[in-house]
Design an enzyme around this catalytic site. Structure first.
Site, PDB file in Angstrom:
ATOM      1  N   ARG A  65      29.826  40.913  26.691  1.00  0.00           N
ATOM      2  CA  ARG A  65      30.176  40.417  28.014  1.00  0.00           C
ATOM      3  C   ARG A  65      28.893  40.019  28.727  1.00  0.00           C
ATOM      4  O   ARG A  65      27.799  40.274  28.260  1.00  0.00           O
ATOM      5  CB  ARG A  65      31.007  41.407  28.823  1.00  0.00           C
ATOM      6  CG  ARG A  65      30.829  42.865  28.581  1.00  0.00           C
ATOM      7  CD  ARG A  65      29.474  43.433  28.951  1.00  0.00           C
ATOM      8  NE  ARG A  65      29.116  43.119  30.326  1.00  0.00           N
ATOM      9  CZ  ARG A  65      27.885  43.158  30.798  1.00  0.00           C
ATOM     10  NH1 ARG A  65      26.864  43.459  30.002  1.00  0.00           N
ATOM     11  NH2 ARG A  65      27.621  42.879  32.047  1.00  0.00           N
ATOM     12  N   GLY A  66      29.062  39.328  29.852  1.00  0.00           N
ATOM     13  CA  GLY A  66      27.915  38.752  30.544  1.00  0.00           C
ATOM     14  C   GLY A  66      27.836  37.280  30.209  1.00  0.00           C
ATOM     15  O   GLY A  66      27.862  36.895  29.031  1.00  0.00           O
ATOM     16  N   ALA A  67      27.763  36.432  31.223  1.00  0.00           N
ATOM     17  CA  ALA A  67      27.874  34.986  31.020  1.00  0.00           C
ATOM     18  C   ALA A  67      26.907  34.427  29.963  1.00  0.00           C
ATOM     19  O   ALA A  67      27.323  33.738  29.040  1.00  0.00           O
ATOM     20  CB  ALA A  67      27.702  34.260  32.350  1.00  0.00           C
TER      21      ALA A  67
ATOM     22  N   ARG B   6      37.304  33.148  27.959  1.00  0.00           N
ATOM     23  CA  ARG B   6      36.995  33.660  29.291  1.00  0.00           C
ATOM     24  C   ARG B   6      36.610  32.467  30.161  1.00  0.00           C
ATOM     25  O   ARG B   6      35.499  31.951  30.064  1.00  0.00           O
ATOM     26  CB  ARG B   6      35.874  34.700  29.256  1.00  0.00           C
ATOM     27  CG  ARG B   6      36.200  35.927  28.411  1.00  0.00           C
ATOM     28  CD  ARG B   6      35.375  37.129  28.794  1.00  0.00           C
ATOM     29  NE  ARG B   6      35.731  37.619  30.115  1.00  0.00           N
ATOM     30  CZ  ARG B   6      35.040  38.574  30.776  1.00  0.00           C
ATOM     31  NH1 ARG B   6      33.966  39.100  30.228  1.00  0.00           N
ATOM     32  NH2 ARG B   6      35.424  38.975  31.968  1.00  0.00           N
TER      33      ARG B   6
ATOM     34  N   GLN C  20      30.601  48.763  34.207  1.00  0.00           N
ATOM     35  CA  GLN C  20      29.407  48.187  33.584  1.00  0.00           C
ATOM     36  C   GLN C  20      28.123  48.752  34.185  1.00  0.00           C
ATOM     37  O   GLN C  20      27.106  48.867  33.503  1.00  0.00           O
ATOM     38  CB  GLN C  20      29.410  46.660  33.720  1.00  0.00           C
ATOM     39  CG  GLN C  20      30.519  45.963  32.964  1.00  0.00           C
ATOM     40  CD  GLN C  20      31.690  45.630  33.876  1.00  0.00           C
ATOM     41  OE1 GLN C  20      32.044  46.409  34.757  1.00  0.00           O
ATOM     42  NE2 GLN C  20      32.302  44.482  33.659  1.00  0.00           N
TER      43      GLN C  20
ATOM     44  N   ASP D 149      28.110  34.507  37.044  1.00  0.00           N
ATOM     45  CA  ASP D 149      28.838  33.888  35.945  1.00  0.00           C
ATOM     46  C   ASP D 149      29.062  32.400  36.163  1.00  0.00           C
ATOM     47  O   ASP D 149      29.326  31.669  35.204  1.00  0.00           O
ATOM     48  CB  ASP D 149      30.188  34.584  35.753  1.00  0.00           C
ATOM     49  CG  ASP D 149      30.013  35.984  35.186  1.00  0.00           C
ATOM     50  OD1 ASP D 149      30.134  36.139  33.962  1.00  0.00           O
ATOM     51  OD2 ASP D 149      29.733  36.909  35.963  1.00  0.00           O
TER      52      ASP D 149
ATOM     53  N   ASN E  13      30.701  36.098  40.637  1.00  0.00           N
ATOM     54  CA  ASN E  13      30.135  37.201  39.867  1.00  0.00           C
ATOM     55  C   ASN E  13      31.173  38.314  39.794  1.00  0.00           C
ATOM     56  O   ASN E  13      32.273  38.202  40.327  1.00  0.00           O
ATOM     57  CB  ASN E  13      28.834  37.696  40.515  1.00  0.00           C
ATOM     58  CG  ASN E  13      28.040  38.612  39.598  1.00  0.00           C
ATOM     59  OD1 ASN E  13      27.804  38.273  38.434  1.00  0.00           O
ATOM     60  ND2 ASN E  13      27.635  39.766  40.088  1.00  0.00           N
ATOM     61  N   LYS E  14      30.839  39.385  39.135  1.00  0.00           N
ATOM     62  CA  LYS E  14      31.767  40.498  38.920  1.00  0.00           C
ATOM     63  C   LYS E  14      32.421  40.938  40.225  1.00  0.00           C
ATOM     64  O   LYS E  14      31.775  40.985  41.268  1.00  0.00           O
ATOM     65  CB  LYS E  14      31.024  41.666  38.267  1.00  0.00           C
ATOM     66  CG  LYS E  14      31.901  42.848  37.914  1.00  0.00           C
ATOM     67  CD  LYS E  14      33.084  42.473  37.032  1.00  0.00           C
ATOM     68  CE  LYS E  14      32.672  41.796  35.744  1.00  0.00           C
ATOM     69  NZ  LYS E  14      33.843  41.367  34.939  1.00  0.00           N
TER      70      LYS E  14
END
Length: 356
Positions: free
Chosen positions: A60-62, A94, A198, A239, A249-250
């Site tokens: 995960r993570g852009a 995603r 996270q 992201d 973002n998250k």
């Protein structure tokens, strides 16, 4: 596998979110769902395996999922698969993180101008170039951001924007790392980042390994620490960044930005240029991924809410550009954050990179 099976990982560290192993037929992916208890790598041999790893948040993570998608296309080419179909399949995994589509499109552009006999090799070379460029970008933006971190600062961060979320070094954590490497005395407050934790599981794991003082706080405790003057600044990753500077973002990032604004503290965003989406006018046009309600209703397999009660689980939120103090990219700093600053950097090309 319990150790990174690569003799010379591009990440430059003892761990890596994702690597294409020598021979170009296997992708090693660190299962971030198992951290911090276990460090386990999966050997993935098909594009479907890579796609599943992205959907299930093994990776995960852009930036990291963009790199994973690029490596997935290498596996597709090795298997003689349709790259157009494989690319569309990966893009759908995603939708919010623009790096994924950017990496797929860059790989397909290489495929379009490469003879079939050289396709797999050319794609492997390009995928590793994407990975190396991301690490270099993180180091560059980290140094720029570290200039804004005063000695003795307490930095609040949300989610995980470190080596686990990128090719290596990290975006927001890259800023923290660079400040630490510059011998600045810093400490970090890491939001736990519900529902996937996270911050608690991953950011704390990374920073502890780096020897940087970190304390995990409940997401709902951030306002308490801002109100007591115990937060010097906040820095997060992203992201997707729209043309006007709005930042996706998250989930929970917008709340942190509001708190920073209310208490007169800087709110910074660190992200590679591949996260900037000049084709998206503003944050209202960013697709927000909705994930399974079970991530909210359950924890470690145990139900937290009454039977019959549902949950809503947006994975991201959008922070308006007006709340972002500055944006750090490998091409430079955008301040104030807005379309003119982003458009000015659009023409800046670093060695080995392509303007977009």
């Amino acid at each position: 596998m319990t150790a990174l099976p690569h003799p010379d990982p591009i990440s430059g560290t003892s761990f890596s979110a994702v690597e294409l192993l020598p021979g170009d037929r296997v992708v090693a992916m660190l299962d971030q769902r198992e951290l911090p208890e276990r460090e386990i790598y999966h050997r993935l041999e098909t594009v479907e395996d890579v796609a599943t790893g992205i959907v299930d948040m093994v990776v995960r993570g852009a930036p990291a999922i963009g790199i994973a998608a690029a490596y997935g296309l290498v596996l597709a080419a090795r298997a003689g698969r349709s790259l157009a179909s494989a690319g569309a399949f990966l893009k759908a995994t995603r939708p919010t993180a623009v790096n994924l589509a950017w990496a797929v499109e860059r790989m397909l552009a290489v495929a379009a101008r490469t003879p079939p006999s050289d396709l797999a090799r050319a794609l492997a070379t390009e995928a590793r170039a994407i990975h190396r460029e991301d690490v270099a970008a993180c180091v560059a933006m980290g140094r720029l951001g570290a200039e804004r971190v005063p000695d003795g600062a307490t930095v609040l961060t949300h989610c995980n924007a470190g080596g686990l979320a990128t090719g290596g070094y990290g975006t927001a954590i890259g800023v923290i790392r660079a400040a630490h490497e510059a011998k600045k005395r810093i400490s970090v407050l890491a939001d736990e980042t519900r529902p996937y934790l996270q911050g608690a599981r991953l950011t704390a794991w990374e920073l502890h390994r780096l020897g940087i003082e970190v304390h995990v706080i409940a997401d709902s405790a951030a306002g308490h620490f801002f109100s007591r003057g115990e937060v010097t600044l906040a820095v997060v990753g992203s992201d997707r960044i729209a043309k006007n500077g709005d930042v996706a973002n998250k989930i929970g990032t917008y709340g942190v930005a509001c708190l920073a604004h209310a208490h007169g503290r800087p709110f910074y965003v660190a992200a590679p240029w591949s996260t900037v989406d000049l084709r998206t006018k503003d944050g209202s046009a960013i697709v927000i991924e909705e994930r399974s309600p079970a991530e909210v209703t359950h924890l470690a397999g145990k139900r937290l809410v009454p039977e019959g009660v549902g949950a809503k689980n947006p994975a991201f939120d959008v922070t308006p550009a007006r709340l972002v103090s500055a944006l750090f990219t490998e091409r430079g700093v955008v301040e104030p954050v807005g379309p003119s600053g982003l458009e000015a950097l659009a023409s800046v090309v670093k060695p080995g990179a392509t303007a977009s």
